[in-house]
Every structure is written in C-alpha cells, then in structure tokens.
Design a protein around this motif. Structure first.
Motif, mmCIF file in Angstrom:
data_model
loop_
_atom_site.group_PDB
_atom_site.id
_atom_site.type_symbol
_atom_site.label_atom_id
_atom_site.label_comp_id
_atom_site.label_asym_id
_atom_site.label_seq_id
_atom_site.Cartn_x
_atom_site.Cartn_y
_atom_site.Cartn_z
ATOM 1 N N GLY A 1 -2.485 6.284 29.793
ATOM 2 C CA GLY A 1 -3.759 6.992 29.887
ATOM 3 C C GLY A 1 -4.876 6.208 30.542
ATOM 4 N N LYS A 2 -4.667 4.904 30.813
ATOM 5 C CA LYS A 2 -5.718 4.098 31.438
ATOM 6 C C LYS A 2 -5.788 4.403 32.939
ATOM 7 C CE LYS A 2 -5.644 0.171 28.226
ATOM 8 N NZ LYS A 2 -6.938 0.519 27.606
ATOM 9 N N THR A 3 -6.949 4.112 33.512
ATOM 10 C CA THR A 3 -7.128 4.267 34.956
ATOM 11 C C THR A 3 -7.144 2.880 35.582
ATOM 12 O OG1 THR A 3 -8.428 6.282 34.649
ATOM 13 C CG2 THR A 3 -8.610 5.184 36.783
ATOM 14 N N ILE A 4 -6.214 2.634 36.488
ATOM 15 C CA ILE A 4 -6.064 1.312 37.103
ATOM 16 C C ILE A 4 -6.316 1.425 38.601
ATOM 17 C CG2 ILE A 4 -4.559 -0.680 37.426
ATOM 18 C CD1 ILE A 4 -5.200 -0.089 34.506
ATOM 19 N N GLY A 5 -7.106 0.495 39.117
ATOM 20 C CA GLY A 5 -7.448 0.497 40.532
ATOM 21 C C GLY A 5 -6.651 -0.523 41.327
ATOM 22 N N ALA A 6 -6.496 -0.229 42.601
ATOM 23 C CA ALA A 6 -5.863 -1.156 43.548
ATOM 24 C C ALA A 6 -6.340 -0.777 44.941
ATOM 25 C CB ALA A 6 -4.352 -1.083 43.473
ATOM 26 N N GLN A 7 -6.187 -1.692 45.878
ATOM 27 C CA GLN A 7 -6.542 -1.352 47.257
ATOM 28 C C GLN A 7 -5.443 -0.496 47.867
ATOM 29 O OE1 GLN A 7 -7.309 -4.647 49.893
ATOM 30 N NE2 GLN A 7 -8.214 -3.349 51.461
ATOM 31 N N GLN B 1 1.238 0.211 45.741
ATOM 32 C CA GLN B 1 2.598 0.747 45.739
ATOM 33 C C GLN B 1 3.317 0.441 44.429
ATOM 34 O OE1 GLN B 1 3.836 2.576 48.538
ATOM 35 N NE2 GLN B 1 5.212 3.204 46.883
ATOM 36 N N TRP B 2 3.118 -0.784 43.918
ATOM 37 C CA TRP B 2 3.762 -1.182 42.658
ATOM 38 C C TRP B 2 3.273 -0.298 41.515
ATOM 39 C CZ3 TRP B 2 2.988 -2.571 37.679
ATOM 40 C CH2 TRP B 2 4.037 -3.190 37.009
ATOM 41 N N LEU B 3 1.973 -0.034 41.467
ATOM 42 C CA LEU B 3 1.432 0.834 40.416
ATOM 43 C C LEU B 3 2.056 2.224 40.478
ATOM 44 C CD1 LEU B 3 -2.405 0.068 40.364
ATOM 45 C CD2 LEU B 3 -0.768 -0.360 38.525
ATOM 46 N N GLU B 4 2.103 2.788 41.674
ATOM 47 C CA GLU B 4 2.633 4.142 41.809
ATOM 48 C C GLU B 4 4.128 4.194 41.493
ATOM 49 O OE1 GLU B 4 1.308 5.071 45.796
ATOM 50 O OE2 GLU B 4 -0.420 6.166 44.997
ATOM 51 N N ASP B 5 4.869 3.161 41.897
ATOM 52 C CA ASP B 5 6.317 3.151 41.663
ATOM 53 C C ASP B 5 6.677 2.875 40.209
ATOM 54 O OD1 ASP B 5 6.665 3.615 44.347
ATOM 55 O OD2 ASP B 5 7.242 1.547 44.842
ATOM 56 N N ASN B 6 5.914 1.999 39.555
ATOM 57 C CA ASN B 6 6.299 1.530 38.225
ATOM 58 C C ASN B 6 5.498 2.137 37.078
ATOM 59 O OD1 ASN B 6 8.318 -0.909 38.697
ATOM 60 N ND2 ASN B 6 6.740 -1.044 40.269
ATOM 61 N N LEU B 7 4.250 2.530 37.347
ATOM 62 C CA LEU B 7 3.411 3.054 36.275
ATOM 63 C C LEU B 7 2.757 4.385 36.627
ATOM 64 C CD1 LEU B 7 1.619 -0.268 35.163
ATOM 65 C CD2 LEU B 7 3.461 0.929 33.955
ATOM 66 N N GLY B 8 3.214 5.000 37.703
ATOM 67 C CA GLY B 8 2.602 6.249 38.162
ATOM 68 C C GLY B 8 2.614 7.366 37.136
ATOM 69 N N LYS B 9 3.599 7.352 36.238
ATOM 70 C CA LYS B 9 3.679 8.391 35.209
ATOM 71 C C LYS B 9 2.995 7.978 33.914
ATOM 72 C CE LYS B 9 8.011 10.280 37.009
ATOM 73 N NZ LYS B 9 9.439 10.583 36.730
ATOM 74 N N VAL B 10 2.468 6.764 33.892
ATOM 75 C CA VAL B 10 1.860 6.221 32.672
ATOM 76 C C VAL B 10 0.343 6.107 32.798
ATOM 77 C CG1 VAL B 10 1.809 4.223 31.108
ATOM 78 C CG2 VAL B 10 3.971 4.929 32.173
ATOM 79 N N VAL B 11 -0.120 5.616 33.945
ATOM 80 C CA VAL B 11 -1.556 5.411 34.168
ATOM 81 C C VAL B 11 -2.043 6.327 35.285
ATOM 82 C CG1 VAL B 11 -1.348 2.979 33.498
ATOM 83 C CG2 VAL B 11 -1.290 3.596 35.925
ATOM 84 N N ARG B 12 -3.363 6.467 35.358
ATOM 85 C CA ARG B 12 -3.975 7.137 36.507
ATOM 86 C C ARG B 12 -4.262 6.059 37.546
ATOM 87 N NH1 ARG B 12 -6.327 9.754 32.065
ATOM 88 N NH2 ARG B 12 -8.000 8.225 32.016
ATOM 89 N N VAL B 13 -3.658 6.183 38.696
ATOM 90 C CA VAL B 13 -3.831 5.183 39.760
ATOM 91 C C VAL B 13 -4.966 5.628 40.659
ATOM 92 C CG1 VAL B 13 -2.756 4.015 41.712
ATOM 93 C CG2 VAL B 13 -1.380 4.610 39.684
ATOM 94 N N ARG B 14 -5.944 4.742 40.857
ATOM 95 C CA ARG B 14 -7.056 5.040 41.755
ATOM 96 C C ARG B 14 -7.045 4.009 42.882
ATOM 97 N NH1 ARG B 14 -12.596 6.478 38.971
ATOM 98 N NH2 ARG B 14 -11.174 8.103 38.223
ATOM 99 N N LEU B 15 -6.941 4.485 44.103
ATOM 100 C CA LEU B 15 -6.837 3.595 45.254
ATOM 101 C C LEU B 15 -8.152 3.525 46.017
ATOM 102 C CD1 LEU B 15 -3.296 4.661 46.509
ATOM 103 C CD2 LEU B 15 -3.898 2.761 44.995
#
Length: 250
Positions: free
Chosen positions: A132-138, A145-159
């Motif tokens: 449920g956390k929101t995690i940022g990356a460039q 890519q790592w966030l989306e591949d490994n935690l995409g279903k767990v966290v909200r990824v903000r690029l």
C-alpha cells in the motif's frame, strides 16, 4: 629531381592527413546534468560531477578535444543515436535492453539499489510492510524497472523525470520512500535536504554495472576502454573517486 618532388608531395600529403585527423578528433560528451554527484549543472551553467571528470580524463588520454551536450534522461539514447553527441556518460546501467540500441564500454563503476525513507517511519523492506505504500523512482532506470517487476502488485510506483523531483515529493510527504542507486542516495543523505532521511534495509540489487554508451559498432568504444584502463592504472581514476566518495566505487 622528379623523385624528390614525389617525396615532398607524399610528405605534404601525409602532413595534411595528420592535421586533418587532429582537427577532426573533436568529441561531444553526452550527459543528463540532473544526477548529482555524478552529473549536474553548476551555478555557472557548466555540467560537472564524477561522470564529467571521468569523461574529461578519458578525452585527455585519447588526445581528443571534448565539449559537453546535455539531454533529458528519457531521450538520451535517441540523442546519442541521432548524433547529438559521440559518447554518453550519465551513470547509465548496462542492461540487455539498452544493449540492443547501443554498445557499452567496460563498467567504469558499480552500484547497488537501496531504499531511502524518513527516519521517523518504520519502513521494513518486505512485501507485508511495503503493501500500500507509494514508492518513487526515476523513470527509465533499473530502479523503476525493479519496482515494477518485483513490487508492482504490492506498492504504488510513482516515476519521475529526475531524481531530484522524487526527493522533493518524498520530502513533501507525497510518497513514502525512494528506490535509487545507493551512491546517489548516499550523496543526497549528506545534504541538508536529506538530513531527516536514511537508508532502509539492505540493497535489493547489487550488480548494477555502469558503462559509457556509444553508437552500435563505433570503434570509439575501444578507444574509451583503452583510456579507461590507463586512468585506472596511473591513479587518475583513484583521485577522481576520492573527490566524491571516501570509498572506492570502481
């Protein structure tokens, strides 16, 4: 006499070729200019940082006259391939996908991916804690890519378009944490803006090899590799490293 004329003409032609080669040996360095301490724009508008110091040292070894061109990160590989510059040094990870578009030199440093979040927050690096956390990356980085591949279903990824904008949103409380290269995170944590933040958990990826990109098949790659080996051998690399980090990143 005719023989001497031929010798003189041959010598003059060789000199012209040599002078032409010297004049042509002007190279343009491509970088982003928004990724301190590796590349950023200083108050005078000049691109500076570890990447640029390495690039200029390589140019000196190659006997090339070099200038710098900056480009937005999202379009930086297309800019190389459309010849806006001759080689790209912008802390770019060597990946299989990118190797389809460009050639890379040997790595000029290695890196790891690690999370940063506020000191006041209980931030555990496991799926249950991150849910449920929101995690940022460039955007367009291996961190994103790592966030989306490994935690995409767990966290909200903000690029984000730049690393700095990810930090600004975290400082404003709009995201819970940032995943990025730990060397960039290390630098930011030393700054006034990063004093209330810290590393969270161990690195999640530790084989991030950083290379210099050139166009596919460009022999400049081998010249750069040779120059890189020379600056490592003669201590130039070590001096540049020590300017930015109290430990080796090679």
């Amino acid at each position: 006499m005719q023989k001497y004329k031929k010798i003189l003409l041959a010598g003059a032609a060789a000199m012209l070729v040599s002078l032409g080669a010297q004049a042509a040996d002007k190279l343009r360095i491509g970088t982003e200019g928004a990724y301190p301490p590796f590349n950023e724009i200083d108050s005078s508008g000049t691109a500076v940082g570890f990447d640029l110091d390495i690039a200029h040292a390589l140019c000196e070894k190659m006997g090339a006259e070099c200038s710098v061109v900056t480009s937005d990160w999202d379009g930086i590989i297309p800019a190389l391939n459309t010849r806006r510059f001759d080689f790209l040094i912008a802390s770019m990870s060597i990946t299989e996908e990118r190797m389809q578009a460009v050639d890379f030199t040997e790595p000029y440093y290695t890196n790891k991916l690690q999370f940063v979040a506020p000191k006041s927050v209980n931030f555990q690096v496991d799926e249950a804690s991150l849910k449920g956390k929101t995690i940022g990356a460039q955007r367009a980085t291996i961190a994103g890519q790592w966030l989306e591949d490994n935690l995409g279903k767990v966290v909200r990824v903000r690029l984000y378009d730049t690393q700095e904008n990810a930090y600004l949103d975290m400082a404003a409380g709009r995201i819970d944490g940032v995943l990025a290269d730990n060397l960039v995170q290390y630098e930011w944590l030393q700054s006034a803006a990063g004093q209330n933040f810290e590393f969270k958990g161990e690195p999640v990826f530790d084989n991030d090899r950083i290379g210099i990109a050139v166009r596919k098949g460009d022999p400049l790659r081998e010249r750069l590799n040779k120059a890189l080996a020379e600056i490592v051998e003669d201590g130039t690399y070590e001096k540049i490293n020590a300017k930015y980090f109290p430990f080796s990143i090679y």
